[in-house]
Design a protein around this motif. Structure first.
Motif, PDB file in Angstrom:
ATOM      1  N   THR A 145      55.383 -48.033  54.719  1.00  0.00           N
ATOM      2  CA  THR A 145      56.532 -48.841  54.320  1.00  0.00           C
ATOM      3  C   THR A 145      57.682 -48.442  55.235  1.00  0.00           C
ATOM      4  OG1 THR A 145      57.989 -49.466  52.485  1.00  0.00           O
ATOM      5  CG2 THR A 145      57.028 -47.254  52.352  1.00  0.00           C
ATOM      6  N   LEU A 146      58.026 -49.377  56.136  1.00  0.00           N
ATOM      7  CA  LEU A 146      58.935 -49.044  57.243  1.00  0.00           C
ATOM      8  C   LEU A 146      60.127 -49.995  57.310  1.00  0.00           C
ATOM      9  CD1 LEU A 146      56.065 -48.838  59.949  1.00  0.00           C
ATOM     10  CD2 LEU A 146      56.907 -46.942  58.540  1.00  0.00           C
ATOM     11  N   GLY A 147      60.291 -50.828  56.275  1.00  0.00           N
ATOM     12  CA  GLY A 147      61.364 -51.824  56.303  1.00  0.00           C
ATOM     13  C   GLY A 147      60.855 -53.157  56.830  1.00  0.00           C
ATOM     14  N   MET A 148      61.779 -53.951  57.433  1.00  0.00           N
ATOM     15  CA  MET A 148      61.401 -55.298  57.876  1.00  0.00           C
ATOM     16  C   MET A 148      60.511 -55.238  59.124  1.00  0.00           C
ATOM     17  SD  MET A 148      64.826 -57.530  57.364  1.00  0.00           S
ATOM     18  CE  MET A 148      65.931 -56.539  58.336  1.00  0.00           C
ATOM     19  N   LEU A 149      59.557 -56.144  59.194  1.00  0.00           N
ATOM     20  CA  LEU A 149      58.662 -56.229  60.366  1.00  0.00           C
ATOM     21  C   LEU A 149      58.693 -57.640  60.916  1.00  0.00           C
ATOM     22  CD1 LEU A 149      55.190 -54.683  59.395  1.00  0.00           C
ATOM     23  CD2 LEU A 149      57.112 -53.535  60.540  1.00  0.00           C
ATOM     24  N   ASP A 150      58.674 -57.756  62.265  1.00  0.00           N
ATOM     25  CA  ASP A 150      58.454 -59.094  62.823  1.00  0.00           C
ATOM     26  C   ASP A 150      56.943 -59.275  63.046  1.00  0.00           C
ATOM     27  OD1 ASP A 150      57.749 -57.958  65.277  1.00  0.00           O
ATOM     28  OD2 ASP A 150      59.782 -58.095  66.093  1.00  0.00           O
ATOM     29  N   GLY A 151      56.577 -60.449  63.504  1.00  0.00           N
ATOM     30  CA  GLY A 151      55.157 -60.769  63.631  1.00  0.00           C
ATOM     31  C   GLY A 151      54.436 -59.838  64.611  1.00  0.00           C
ATOM     32  N   ASP A 152      55.079 -59.520  65.737  1.00  0.00           N
ATOM     33  CA  ASP A 152      54.424 -58.662  66.729  1.00  0.00           C
ATOM     34  C   ASP A 152      54.206 -57.260  66.188  1.00  0.00           C
ATOM     35  OD1 ASP A 152      54.416 -60.727  68.453  1.00  0.00           O
ATOM     36  OD2 ASP A 152      56.160 -60.076  69.641  1.00  0.00           O
ATOM     37  N   ASN A 166      53.602 -51.803  52.455  1.00  0.00           N
ATOM     38  CA  ASN A 166      54.426 -51.925  51.246  1.00  0.00           C
ATOM     39  C   ASN A 166      55.810 -52.452  51.596  1.00  0.00           C
ATOM     40  OD1 ASN A 166      56.637 -49.833  49.589  1.00  0.00           O
ATOM     41  ND2 ASN A 166      55.514 -51.394  48.465  1.00  0.00           N
ATOM     42  N   HIS A 167      56.180 -53.524  50.932  1.00  0.00           N
ATOM     43  CA  HIS A 167      57.523 -54.077  51.088  1.00  0.00           C
ATOM     44  C   HIS A 167      57.817 -54.799  49.779  1.00  0.00           C
ATOM     45  CE1 HIS A 167      60.912 -54.971  53.665  1.00  0.00           C
ATOM     46  NE2 HIS A 167      60.845 -56.249  53.370  1.00  0.00           N
ATOM     47  N   ASN A 168      58.788 -54.324  49.032  1.00  0.00           N
ATOM     48  CA  ASN A 168      59.003 -54.852  47.678  1.00  0.00           C
ATOM     49  C   ASN A 168      60.051 -55.956  47.654  1.00  0.00           C
ATOM     50  OD1 ASN A 168      57.167 -53.028  46.654  1.00  0.00           O
ATOM     51  ND2 ASN A 168      58.709 -51.506  46.100  1.00  0.00           N
ATOM     52  N   THR A 191      59.106 -60.923  56.029  1.00  0.00           N
ATOM     53  CA  THR A 191      58.288 -59.750  56.367  1.00  0.00           C
ATOM     54  C   THR A 191      56.931 -59.836  55.684  1.00  0.00           C
ATOM     55  OG1 THR A 191      60.146 -58.291  56.808  1.00  0.00           O
ATOM     56  CG2 THR A 191      58.125 -57.222  56.089  1.00  0.00           C
ATOM     57  N   LEU A 192      56.933 -60.222  54.409  1.00  0.00           N
ATOM     58  CA  LEU A 192      55.652 -60.329  53.688  1.00  0.00           C
ATOM     59  C   LEU A 192      54.733 -61.356  54.355  1.00  0.00           C
ATOM     60  CD1 LEU A 192      56.993 -60.212  50.011  1.00  0.00           C
ATOM     61  CD2 LEU A 192      55.712 -58.417  51.215  1.00  0.00           C
ATOM     62  N   ALA A 193      55.318 -62.458  54.823  1.00  0.00           N
ATOM     63  CA  ALA A 193      54.494 -63.480  55.493  1.00  0.00           C
ATOM     64  C   ALA A 193      53.951 -62.924  56.812  1.00  0.00           C
ATOM     65  CB  ALA A 193      55.330 -64.741  55.738  1.00  0.00           C
ATOM     66  N   ASN A 194      54.756 -62.153  57.544  1.00  0.00           N
ATOM     67  CA  ASN A 194      54.278 -61.573  58.810  1.00  0.00           C
ATOM     68  C   ASN A 194      53.114 -60.609  58.567  1.00  0.00           C
ATOM     69  OD1 ASN A 194      56.176 -62.998  60.252  1.00  0.00           O
ATOM     70  ND2 ASN A 194      57.713 -61.351  60.199  1.00  0.00           N
ATOM     71  N   VAL A 195      53.243 -59.814  57.497  1.00  0.00           N
ATOM     72  CA  VAL A 195      52.185 -58.850  57.154  1.00  0.00           C
ATOM     73  C   VAL A 195      50.905 -59.608  56.775  1.00  0.00           C
ATOM     74  CG1 VAL A 195      51.517 -57.101  55.441  1.00  0.00           C
ATOM     75  CG2 VAL A 195      53.816 -57.047  56.458  1.00  0.00           C
ATOM     76  N   ARG A 196      51.051 -60.601  55.933  1.00  0.00           N
ATOM     77  CA  ARG A 196      49.888 -61.394  55.483  1.00  0.00           C
ATOM     78  C   ARG A 196      49.240 -62.091  56.683  1.00  0.00           C
ATOM     79  NH1 ARG A 196      46.820 -60.578  51.690  1.00  0.00           N
ATOM     80  NH2 ARG A 196      48.116 -60.881  49.872  1.00  0.00           N
ATOM     81  N   ASP A 197      50.068 -62.681  57.540  1.00  0.00           N
ATOM     82  CA  ASP A 197      49.513 -63.408  58.697  1.00  0.00           C
ATOM     83  C   ASP A 197      48.763 -62.479  59.639  1.00  0.00           C
ATOM     84  OD1 ASP A 197      50.547 -65.707  57.704  1.00  0.00           O
ATOM     85  OD2 ASP A 197      52.216 -65.860  59.127  1.00  0.00           O
ATOM     86  N   ALA A 198      49.179 -61.201  59.683  1.00  0.00           N
ATOM     87  CA  ALA A 198      48.496 -60.254  60.570  1.00  0.00           C
ATOM     88  C   ALA A 198      47.173 -59.789  59.969  1.00  0.00           C
ATOM     89  CB  ALA A 198      49.399 -59.045  60.844  1.00  0.00           C
ATOM     90  N   GLY A 199      46.915 -60.133  58.705  1.00  0.00           N
ATOM     91  CA  GLY A 199      45.655 -59.727  58.067  1.00  0.00           C
ATOM     92  C   GLY A 199      45.717 -58.349  57.433  1.00  0.00           C
ATOM     93  N   ILE A 200      46.925 -57.841  57.207  1.00  0.00           N
ATOM     94  CA  ILE A 200      47.094 -56.549  56.520  1.00  0.00           C
ATOM     95  C   ILE A 200      47.225 -56.845  55.026  1.00  0.00           C
ATOM     96  CG2 ILE A 200      48.621 -54.543  56.262  1.00  0.00           C
ATOM     97  CD1 ILE A 200      49.641 -55.154  59.149  1.00  0.00           C
ATOM     98  N   SER A 201      46.623 -56.000  54.184  1.00  0.00           N
ATOM     99  CA  SER A 201      46.767 -56.201  52.741  1.00  0.00           C
ATOM    100  C   SER A 201      48.212 -55.917  52.331  1.00  0.00           C
ATOM    101  CB  SER A 201      45.817 -55.288  51.976  1.00  0.00           C
ATOM    102  OG  SER A 201      44.484 -55.684  52.213  1.00  0.00           O
ATOM    103  N   VAL A 202      48.662 -56.684  51.350  1.00  0.00           N
ATOM    104  CA  VAL A 202      50.076 -56.619  50.951  1.00  0.00           C
ATOM    105  C   VAL A 202      50.233 -55.765  49.693  1.00  0.00           C
ATOM    106  CG1 VAL A 202      52.020 -57.998  50.094  1.00  0.00           C
ATOM    107  CG2 VAL A 202      50.615 -58.852  51.991  1.00  0.00           C
ATOM    108  N   CYS A 203      51.192 -54.842  49.739  1.00  0.00           N
ATOM    109  CA  CYS A 203      51.597 -54.059  48.567  1.00  0.00           C
ATOM    110  C   CYS A 203      53.036 -54.460  48.286  1.00  0.00           C
ATOM    111  CB  CYS A 203      51.483 -52.565  48.879  1.00  0.00           C
ATOM    112  SG  CYS A 203      52.186 -51.508  47.595  1.00  0.00           S
ATOM    113  N   CYS A 204      53.251 -55.174  47.184  1.00  0.00           N
ATOM    114  CA  CYS A 204      54.595 -55.694  46.928  1.00  0.00           C
ATOM    115  C   CYS A 204      54.858 -55.784  45.433  1.00  0.00           C
ATOM    116  CB  CYS A 204      54.745 -57.081  47.565  1.00  0.00           C
ATOM    117  SG  CYS A 204      56.389 -57.775  47.327  1.00  0.00           S
TER     118      CYS A 204
END
Ligand code: SAM
Ligand code: DTB
Ligand code: SF4
Length: 342
Positions: A145-152, A166-168, A191-204
């Protein structure tokens, strides 16, 4: 089937079971059910997907503590508050892996690393990636859990083998501006959409006990469950009141209302792991037992969360023994029951 779909609890479940069209009215009605009816419904939903006597155990480590530029009103790590917390730089990779080894020995199956950043810089990500690879090599699942993420950035983490991000959402869209002003609800959804689009499981998930009302708990859970896919892990935190933060004198929450929040989350997202997250240190064994009955099946173990206290492990072990709870084997967690059915 794409990797993204496979990573979601929705993947193998008929659409009539996992719903994404919850209305506030029907969720409000769930919250108001007689307690026994609510718990019965939550247990029934839970047992459709999980062994009700198994609980997954994660360990948390703060890899970069304090000095955060965000103003989240609950958080001891915000630079806006004087909580006496000493800020520190990003830990060295070797030191993190040493801590992870200890957690593995103590029985953790997932290792979660948290950093007090608005969003990671690229050179920080290089180091975090080494940490993820080292923890994975020990045979544990990884979460950061590192804060906001962009797609890259999300793609880089996926490439490194990260299992969960993890991003709540923390609370309802309406109550959110009372708690945080430095990033928007939409930032979090992006951020949640970027995580999901990358194929990482979401903890929220979110926090309960911040002075929100029932409608805000409804709003949080409706937003979570109506995401395109349910988060695989849903942490429900009870506010840990830390002196010096904006919420240090928030009104105490009725523990029964906390249990109701867990139960409603389970009914709405039955294939997801609901994590009884922060706040266990000040909870009675009986309240925790009710949370497990309501469908919580994941906790953080170890004497520290990120910066605040968590029950000692022997205390948790005694409670597990009294309740006949077993640690969830890693094989079941790696694919949620819904995914395993594929
Ligand atoms: N900085 C990153 C971020 O905000 O995304 C990661 C770390 S942050 C501490 C992770 C989550 O911990 C927050 O979103 C919040 O839900 C939870 N949290 C922080 N302080 C808390 C507190 N005092 N009580 C309960 N939960 C808390
Ligand atoms: C989450 O929802 N809860 C954890 C984890 N995600 C990173 C953090 C709880 C932090 C509690 C306050 C602290 O220890 O600083
Ligand atoms: Fe920073 Fe995360 Fe704490 Fe907010 S919750 S102040 S972003 S560490």
């Amino acid at each position: 089937m794409t990797e993204i779909a496979a990573a979601s609890p929705d993947a193998a479940v008929p659409p009539q079971i996992l719903r994404h069209d919850w209305t506030r009215n029907e969720v409000d009605a769930l919250f108001r059910l007689p307690f026994a009816d609510l718990i019965f419904e939550a247990q029934t939903a839970h047992r459709r997907f999980f062994d009700a006597n198994e609980v997954q155990m994660s360990t948390l480590l703060s890899i970069k503590t304090g000095g955060c530029p965000e103003d989240c009103g609950y958080c001891p790590q915000s630079a806006k508050f004087d909580t006496g917390l000493k800020a520190s730089k990003l830990m060295a990779v070797g030191a993190v892996l040493e801590e992870a080894r200890r957690a593995k020995e103590a029985g953790a199956s997932r290792y979660c690393m948290g950093a007090a950043w608005r969003s990671p810089k690229d050179r920080d990500l290089d180091q975090v990636i080494e940490m993820i690879q080292g923890v994975k090599a020990m045979g544990m699942e990884t979460c950061v859990t590192l804060g906001m993420l962009d797609g890259d950035q999300a793609q880089r983490l996926k490439h490194a083998g990260l299992d969960y991000y993890n991003h709540n959402l923390d609370t309802s869209p309406e109550y959110y501006p009372e708690i945080i002003s430095t990033r928007t609800y939409q930032d979090r959804l992006d951020t949640l959409a970027n995580v999901r689009d990358a194929g990482i499981s979401v903890c929220c998930g979110g926090i309960v006990g911040m002075g929100e009302d029932l409608d805000d708990r409804v709003g949080l859970l409706v937003t979570l469950a109506n995401l395109p896919a349910h988060p695989e892990s849903v942490p429900i935190n009870l506010l840990v009141k830390v002196e010096g933060t904006a919420l240090d004198d928030a009104a105490p929450l009725d523990p029964i209302d906390f249990v109701r929040t867990i139960a409603v989350a389970k009914i709405m997202m039955p294939a997801s792991m609901i994590r009884l997250s922060a706040g266990r240190e000040h909870m009675t064994d009986e309240t925790q037992a009710l949370c497990f009955l309501a469908g919580a099946n994941s906790i953080f173990i170890g004497a520290k969360l990120l910066t605040t206290d968590n029950p000692e492990q022997d205390q948790d072990q005694r409670l597990f023994d009294r309740l006949g709870i077993r640690p969830m084997p890693l094989a079941c967690e790696a694919a949620t029951p819904a995914q395993a059915a594929e």
